[in-house]
Structures are given as C-alpha cells and as structure tokens.
Write an enzyme that holds these catalytic residues in place. Structure first.
Site, mmCIF file in Angstrom:
data_model
loop_
_atom_site.group_PDB
_atom_site.id
_atom_site.type_symbol
_atom_site.label_atom_id
_atom_site.label_comp_id
_atom_site.label_asym_id
_atom_site.label_seq_id
_atom_site.Cartn_x
_atom_site.Cartn_y
_atom_site.Cartn_z
ATOM 1 N N THR A 34 0.900 -1.141 0.000
ATOM 2 C CA THR A 34 0.000 0.000 0.000
ATOM 3 C C THR A 34 0.937 1.189 0.000
ATOM 4 O OG1 THR A 34 -1.638 -1.181 1.286
ATOM 5 C CG2 THR A 34 -1.703 1.195 1.483
ATOM 6 N N GLY A 72 -1.220 -2.989 6.026
ATOM 7 C CA GLY A 72 -2.376 -3.756 6.487
ATOM 8 C C GLY A 72 -2.882 -3.190 7.809
HETATM 9 O O1 DON Z 1 -7.127 -1.726 2.778
HETATM 10 C C1 DON Z 1 -6.423 -2.375 3.532
HETATM 11 O O2 DON Z 1 -6.503 -2.305 4.739
HETATM 12 C C2 DON Z 1 -5.357 -3.284 2.951
HETATM 13 N N1 DON Z 1 -5.714 -3.624 1.607
HETATM 14 C C3 DON Z 1 -4.043 -2.610 3.039
HETATM 15 C C4 DON Z 1 -2.938 -3.476 2.540
HETATM 16 C C5 DON Z 1 -1.616 -2.997 2.912
HETATM 17 O O3 DON Z 1 -1.439 -2.026 3.584
HETATM 18 C C6 DON Z 1 -0.501 -3.815 2.420
HETATM 19 N N2 DON Z 1 0.741 -3.317 2.883
HETATM 20 N N3 DON Z 1 1.577 -2.621 2.872
#
Ligand code: DON
Length: 585
Positions: A396, A490
C-alpha cells in the site's frame, strides 16, 4: 454478526501509574506562525536500528512526502505551477502508479482526507467494490477451505476506484486541469525513468507472480528483471494515462481501456464486466472528527476502519490522565490493550456502511472508551477470544501533502498485496488489485493479514471490502494543521499511524524521531504484541511477558509518510524503514 466478549478484568487503578510530567507552558516555540510546542529528544534502546536526533526535510511553504522521490517531485512540480494540495496529491498519486507499481496504482483504490485552509474538511472513498457477479463462496474449494484465488489472478480484483476517486477530488477542489495534474505521470511513463535498486528488488522478489501475466513484457522484457540503472518506459500505461488526462475518468471506465480491461478478465477467468466498470462511483463521506487532549483529528470513516479504530484506541488512552513514558512497560501494555479492544470491534462490527449498520458514533464516543477502560487491568494482559497466526503484509502507499496556503491532503492507496493480484491489463499497462481478500472470503477464517472478520464483511456484489487505511490530519489546539499522516502495512496502518501521532502529541518528539521510534502492534488476533526487533528494552519485553502478553518480533512495522508543522514551515519525513522522499520548497 460474530459477537465477542472480553473477559471481565480488574478495575482501573489510576494511582498505579508514574506519570510523565506535563510539558510546561513555557515550552512553546515563540517563532513565526502558529505556536509549535518544543520537542523533547527521545532515547532509543541499545541496538535499535535508528539514531535519535536526525534532521527532517524542512520547507517554508509546501511539502510532499511519499514512497517515491519521483512522485513527490511530480506533486511539487504541480504545486509550483500554482496547483493546490489536492492537485499535488492527485499528481503524486498518478505518478506513484508509474514509479512505484507495487502499490501506487490506477488499478486499485484508496481514501483521501482533505482539510482546506478555510477550515473545510472532506473525505473521499474510492475503495474498490466487489463485482456484480461475485458470490459469497467464490473463494472456497469443495471442502469449504479458502483457495488463493482472492489473492492471485483475475478473480482477486475488486472494481478499481482509483481513477474515479482521484479525478473527482481534483475536479471538486483542484485549481488546475486534470491534464496539467497528470502531465508529470504521463511524462514518467512515456519518457521513462531510471530503475533504482528498490524497484528492481521489489520486482525481482515478486517475479514469479508478475511473469505469469502480461507484466512479464513490461518488467521482464528480456528475461531478467529490468536492471537497476536502465530506463523503464511504460508505453501502454502512458497511453492509458493520456486518455484519462484528455477525457477524464470516463476514459478508464469506458471505451478502449475498459475493452482491454474486460478482455483481460475474460482471458483469465475474471468476472469484472463493462457494467461493473461503468457503475463504479466514488463516495464523498463526512470525515470523522474528534479530539485528543485538545488536538483535533480528522480521519477516514467506513468503508475504512482506520479512523474509527484509531479514534476508539486513542479515546481509551485519553481516559488516563497522562500516559507513561515511551519506553515503559506500562505504556506498551496500555497501547496493546487499547489496540486489542479497538480491533475486536473493528473485526466484528465494521463493514461497508451500505451493507451493515456501523455503530461508528458509539465506537468513537468518549463514554464507550471509559467503559472499555474499566476492562483493562494495569498489571495483567487480557485475552482476546481466539488466536491465529498472522502472515506478513505487503503493499500500500500513503502520501501527505501541504501547500503554501495551508491546505492539507492525506491519501492512502493500495493494490493490497505487492503488485496486487499480479495481473497486468495487457495493452493498458496497469496492475490490478487483489482487494477481494479484504472481504471476509471465509468469515471466521483469517485473511492475508491474519484479520478474522465476520459475516458483515462477507463477499457480496457491490460491497466495499473493509480497509485499515488511515489517512489522518491532526490540528493543534489552536486549529492549525499540525500533522498530515498515514501509512501502509495492512492492520499495522492503524497502530503505526497512531503511534506517530502519539509520539508527536504525547511524547513531544520531533517528526524525525517520531518516525524512527520503535513501533509495536496488536490486532486482538493473534493474541500477541508484535514489535520491532530491538525496539523494546529487554527488561520491558520480560515484564510484558510476565504480565501475560504474547510477544513476537519482526524486522519492521508499518510504512508511514508524514508532514508536520514546525517553526516557519514544515518538516517532511518519508518512511525511514522504506524508500521515498519528502520534498518541499
Ligand atoms: O485496505 C487495507 O486495509 C489493505 N488492503 C491494506 C494493505 C496494505 O497495507 C498492504 N501493505 N503494505
């Protein structure tokens, strides 16, 4: 809905805390502009990977902090042309789709929180949605076990919202045209940019999944990963971006790009149709607003859990007259217990508000926080109702922007996993998300982040998967922007963003120190504190274990990009654990 109850615990004993002395009123910076409280230098534990006392980037007027120096420069270029923070955020977002393809995207979605200098606030939800043909059990095998189809391949994607969301934010609040704002991204895609070792490493480590699909021709044209030092041109992506710049978001959801998108779906057994694309609409939502010890927080409401969960945890902490010192066992314990309670509610009560009644007002109320506080024992860990293992999370990206007028934008966007589902839309040049895994594809079983969610987040057509993304703007007690912050990682997005806020507001760290301070995380399940290796002094780790906390260490938690107001301007810091740059003027 899954209902959980925490075991009854000993009552709160306020007197048991040794409190940090309140910062004296004289410690207020007398410099130009709004008052900024003086900072207190922290001491980091022996063996901790970062030094305290590093400098942040300073700029008197405007700043962009993101995971890509080229994308931050794109934002800055637009600011210099007279664009405002929203123009610059959108420029940065499109540029990230070119230069940081693991997470920057037009094939995913995100959330943006805006606070204008005149005090107006707004939040736009451009989260992906489940395709119309999606079904509750589409990711289960015959024995009702989870397959990996919500993670890899064409079925893993929700209908992307990024283009619609960014274009709508820019239309409503921007000063320039969409074409002006997208020009740097188009240039980066068509003229190319030099591949650095971070991009090379990322592509190489995900090569197995990327080379299964059309990304092979873009990033592995001669077999091995595009080499560091070579120029990466993304001609198909440039064409897609040019069409959007010329015709607006429509050019993504209809016409040639939509044709290529649907052809890609059909090639790989995906279910997103022309109708899905044509129906996608971003949603303006009322941002969540709350206070924490006189500071104001502006955060993202559902379909992200970020704002609600962070506010719930902060409200619990606020019930303590003051917080223990940063490296104390008691501070780590209180953080863990606050996160635990907020995540139990997150995982069992939150979802897309179009599909369930989300009790946001209750969860973010101070009264509720006081009730939860009564369930926290000061000398003993409580237990979460169930336990599971958590796999590591991937990609992300968050970016923060402020302009010379004092407008501020916090944006977090994602493909979910690194390079999303691995599928690149052939001929259109962009990766597709694997956001369907953020739905409870098997309610009661953990997703890729170990989050166990209930029926309320089960797969349903049109539903936005519950997110942890937490773009946040913090105002100082006089109402001036103090912090623009958010993260990737996440569920650790929520805890990591909140810890940077606490480091600044409670522990009075400079932004450079607040970003370098060791982080920890608790998400109720697994019932353990995850902490950065060497981030807890050994005695603190021992004491936490004796109190009954499970503990496990990890190399690195959360990827934050932040900006903070300082005397005469702004400090910007991009994540010291990752790549990127804060750049300003
Ligand atoms: O929206 C969410 O919470 C996840 N899809 C976020 C994923 C994420 O942050 C992956 N990492 N760095």
């Amino acid at each position: 809905m899954v209902r959980t109850r925490l075991p009854a615990l000993a009552l709160f004993l306020a007197g048991a805390f040794a409190c940090r002395p309140a910062t004296p009123a004289s410690a207020v910076d007398p410099g130009e502009g709004p008052a900024v409280p003086a900072r207190v230098a922290p001491q980091f534990p022996d063996g901790w990977r970062f030094q305290a006392g590093e400098e942040a980037v300073f700029a008197p007027n405007a700043m962009v902090s993101s995971n890509s120096a080229l994308a931050s420069e794109a934002g800055l270029e637009v600011l210099r042309q007279g664009g405002n923070a929203v123009d610059a955020a959108v420029a940065t977002g499109f540029a990230l789709a070119v230069t940081y393809p693991a997470a920057g995207n037009i094939g995913g979605g995100g959330f943006m929180v805006i606070r204008l200098a005149n005090g107006e606030v707004a939040a736009i939800d451009y989260r992906e949605i489940a395709p119309l043909a999606s079904t509750r059990d589409m990711y289960l095998d015959a024995s009702r076990k989870k397959t990996n189809k919500s993670l890899v391949g064409h079925l893993a994607s929700g209908v992307p919202g990024a283009v619609a969301g960014m274009a709508e934010a820019q239309r409503r609040f921007g000063r320039l045209t969409l074409a002006q704002v997208m020009a740097p991204a188009i240039r980066l895609a068509s003229e190319g940019f030099i591949v650095d070792s971070a991009l090379w490493r990322g592509l190489r480590s995900d090569s197995a999944v990327i080379t299964r699909f059309a990304g092979k021709d873009v990033f592995f044209p001669n077999g091995p990963t595009v080499a560091p030092g070579s120029r990466l041109v993304q001609a198909d992506l440039a064409r897609t971006l040019r069409a959007i710049a010329a015709e607006g978001a429509r050019a993504f959801y209809e016409g040639r790009t939509a044709d290529l998108f649907v052809a890609e779906m059909q090639r790989g057994g995906g279910i997103i149709t022309k109708e899905d694309l044509a129906r996608y609409t971003p949603i303006w939502r009322e941002p969540l607003q709350t206070t924490y010890r006189g500071y104001s927080l502006i955060g993202m409401p559902p379909a992200s859990s970020g704002g609600t969960t962070m506010i719930e945890a902060l409200n619990i902490l606020e019930t303590f007259e003051s917080l223990p010192p940063f490296h104390s066992t008691r501070y780590k314990h209180l953080l863990a217990e606050s996160f635990r309670r907020a995540f139990v509610d997150r995982n069992t009560k939150l979802c897309d508000p179009a599909f369930c009644d989300v009790p946001v007002a209750r969860l973010t109320s101070k009264v509720y926080a006081r009730e939860l506080r009564q369930t926290i024992a000061l000398d003993q860990a409580s237990r979460s109702p169930q336990g599971v293992e958590t796999p590591a999370g991937l990609h992300t990206t968050h970016y923060s922007v402020v302009d010379a007028d004092g407008n501020a934008v916090a944006t977090t966007t994602t493909l979910n996993g690194g390079y999303g589902s691995g599928v690149l839309v052939a001929g259109a040049g962009f990766f597709l998300n694997n956001e369907m895994d953020d739905l409870a594809v098997a309610p009661g079983q953990p997703n890729m982040f170990g989050l166990i969610e209930g029926e309320q987040n089960a797969v349903e057509p049109g539903k936005r998967p519950l997110s942890s993304m937490s773009p946040t703007i913090v105002l100082d007690p006089s109402g001036n922007v103090l912090l623009v912050v958010g993260a990737a990682g996440g569920p650790t997005i929520i805890s990591g963003t909140m810890q940077v806020i606490l480091n600044v507001v409670e522990h009075r760290m400079s932004l450079a120190d607040a970003m370098r301070a060791p982080r920890m995380h608790h998400q109720a399940w697994p019932d353990s504190i995850r902490y950065e290796a060497a981030g807890f002094p050994p005695a603190v780790a021992d004491s936490l274990r004796r109190m009954g906390h499970g503990l496990y260490d990890t190399r690195s938690l959360t990827n934050v990009n932040a900006i903070m107001r300082v005397r005469g301007g702004w400090h910007g810091v991009s994540e010291p654990r990752g790549v990127g740059a804060a750049i300003g003027f």
